[in-house]
Design an enzyme around this catalytic site. Structure first.
Site, PDB file in Angstrom:
ATOM      1  N   TYR A 119     -56.487  71.281 -78.877  1.00 45.18           N
ATOM      2  CA  TYR A 119     -55.525  72.229 -79.435  1.00 45.18           C
ATOM      3  C   TYR A 119     -55.946  72.752 -80.806  1.00 45.18           C
ATOM      4  O   TYR A 119     -55.458  73.789 -81.247  1.00 45.18           O
ATOM      5  CB  TYR A 119     -54.144  71.592 -79.533  1.00 45.18           C
ATOM      6  N   LYS A 165     -60.348  59.336 -70.649  1.00 45.67           N
ATOM      7  CA  LYS A 165     -61.111  59.761 -69.472  1.00 45.67           C
ATOM      8  C   LYS A 165     -62.570  59.411 -69.714  1.00 45.67           C
ATOM      9  O   LYS A 165     -63.473  60.258 -69.680  1.00 45.67           O
ATOM     10  CB  LYS A 165     -60.916  61.266 -69.224  1.00 45.67           C
ATOM     11  N   ASP A 197     -55.745  59.865 -65.168  1.00 49.30           N
ATOM     12  CA  ASP A 197     -55.184  60.093 -63.842  1.00 49.30           C
ATOM     13  C   ASP A 197     -54.505  58.837 -63.304  1.00 49.30           C
ATOM     14  O   ASP A 197     -53.421  58.904 -62.691  1.00 49.30           O
ATOM     15  CB  ASP A 197     -56.250  60.598 -62.864  1.00 49.30           C
ATOM     16  N   ASP A 221     -49.715  65.014 -74.573  1.00 48.88           N
ATOM     17  CA  ASP A 221     -48.788  66.104 -74.304  1.00 48.88           C
ATOM     18  C   ASP A 221     -48.282  66.019 -72.867  1.00 48.88           C
ATOM     19  O   ASP A 221     -47.082  66.132 -72.589  1.00 48.88           O
ATOM     20  CB  ASP A 221     -49.501  67.436 -74.555  1.00 48.88           C
ATOM     21  N   ASP A 225     -44.383  64.360 -71.387  1.00 47.90           N
ATOM     22  CA  ASP A 225     -43.442  65.163 -70.597  1.00 47.90           C
ATOM     23  C   ASP A 225     -43.114  64.475 -69.276  1.00 47.90           C
ATOM     24  O   ASP A 225     -41.975  64.548 -68.793  1.00 47.90           O
ATOM     25  CB  ASP A 225     -44.018  66.551 -70.344  1.00 47.90           C
TER      26      ASP A 225
END
Length: 346
Positions: A119, A165, A197, A221, A225
């Site tokens: 970001y 990851k 994942d 992020d 959520d």
């Protein structure tokens, strides 16, 4: 004590009013002032983060921020409302985003790196049309965030899950190495690593297996959520953004809800719980934070808003919170403080 309030856009002003009412009761010694951020700031002065807003935030003891965004501006514009939010986070260096999620089957805290990664990396377009975003982290950025996670894990269950990851990304391999290095300073905390994942799958299958999670910006992020959806939805989710400095930023997770703006039916739960996070993590007032959390829980049970299947307006919900706070304070003596004046409903 100074609290800077940035209502933002859409329903921001409506839910912020209820937050200020709670602050007036719980922190009678505090003053609150509103400043522009987001689309309203672009409209007023052409800057989503005006200099006076940034200066006020730097001088405040805490910052409450509503949602920002408007369909009148897009990512294609030179300035868009979200730029103000990102710049404010970076300027205050609030690198740790705390996203608690609580519900019948979930009680966890996600500690997300907030001012680095994709970001905030460089981005561009090559002459051949290739578009790229740069993901980068310095070990120091990771270490300071991870230490926050370990500290929270030490105070909670003593379990920490680091999400990355590492089977694909070099930044994730660095992340995992830093976590392992820092773990030596916290022998009382049990650490495990999960790929993003796998973590997402297990979070949906059995959120009770998690307590404190640390992860980088983009993964955090997404995971936060998902966790919010498991505990009532992002409409009632709050967050805290803290760093090593004296000022924290506290904001609801939900958006500006333009379809609800001006109708007086927005749910102020997330904004009110963001005040509770400010009290707990920003001002070291855990007792007042617990007071507010109890009052919000009582209001959610007694007078749910439209999104929760009820009919209560934003103000009616706030009235219930205010009444509960006053009753509790009167019953306990409330240190002899006078209650804040009742605000008339619109």
């Amino acid at each position: 004590m100074k609290i800077a309030c940035l209502p933002g856009d859409g329903v921001g002003a409506e839910v912020m009013r209820e937050a200020v009412r709670a602050v007036e009761i719980l922190l009678p010694e505090a003053t609150t002032e509103e400043y522009l951020l987001g689309a309203v700031a672009i409209d007023a002065c052409g800057d989503p983060l005006p200099p006076e807003t940034l200066a006020a935030c730097r001088e405040a003891d805490g910052v409450l921020m509503g949602a920002v965004g408007s369909d009148r501006y897009t990512w294609k514009d030179a300035d868009n409302p979200e730029d103000g939010m990102f710049r404010l986070r970076k300027e205050l260096d609030v690198y740790a985003n705390l996203r608690p999620s609580n519900g019948s089957a979930i009680d966890l805290l996600i500690v997300r790196e907030l001012v680095g990664g994709l970001y905030f990396g460089q981005r561009g377009t090559d002459p051949d049309g290739t578009v790229w975003d740069r993901l980068e982290y310095h070990p120091r950025q990771i270490e300071r965030l991870v230490r926050r996670g370990f500290e929270f894990a030490r105070k909670r269950s003593g379990q920490l899950t680091s999400v990355d990851k590492a089977n694909v990304l070099a930044t994730s391999r660095l992340w995992r190495g830093v976590v392992d290095d820092v773990a030596g300073d916290y022998p009382d905390v049990e650490v495990r690593h999960l790929l993003i994942d796998t973590a997402g799958m297990r979070l949906v299958e059995d959120p009770s297996e998690f307590d404190v999670l640390v992860t980088e910006n983009t993964f955090g992020d997404i995971l936060s959520d998902v966790a919010a959806a498991l505990s009532g939805g992002i409409g009632v989710a709050a967050s805290a953004c803290i760093g090593d400095g004296p000022v924290g930023l506290f904001e609801p997770v939900h958006g500006t809800a333009p379809d609800l703006a001006g109708r007086g039916v927005a749910n102020p739960t997330a904004m009110l719980l963001s005040v509770a996070l400010m009290l707990r993590y920003g001002l070291d007032r855990p007792d007042e934070a617990a007071e507010l959390e109890r009052a919000v829980a009582a209001a959610r049970a007694a007078c749910p808003t439209l999104d929760a299947g009820g009919t209560a307006t934003t103000v009616e919900f706030g009235d219930h919170v205010v009444a509960t706070l006053r009753r509790e304070r009167e019953a306990a003596g409330a240190d002899g403080q006078a209650a804040a004046p009742e605000r008339e409903s619109a």
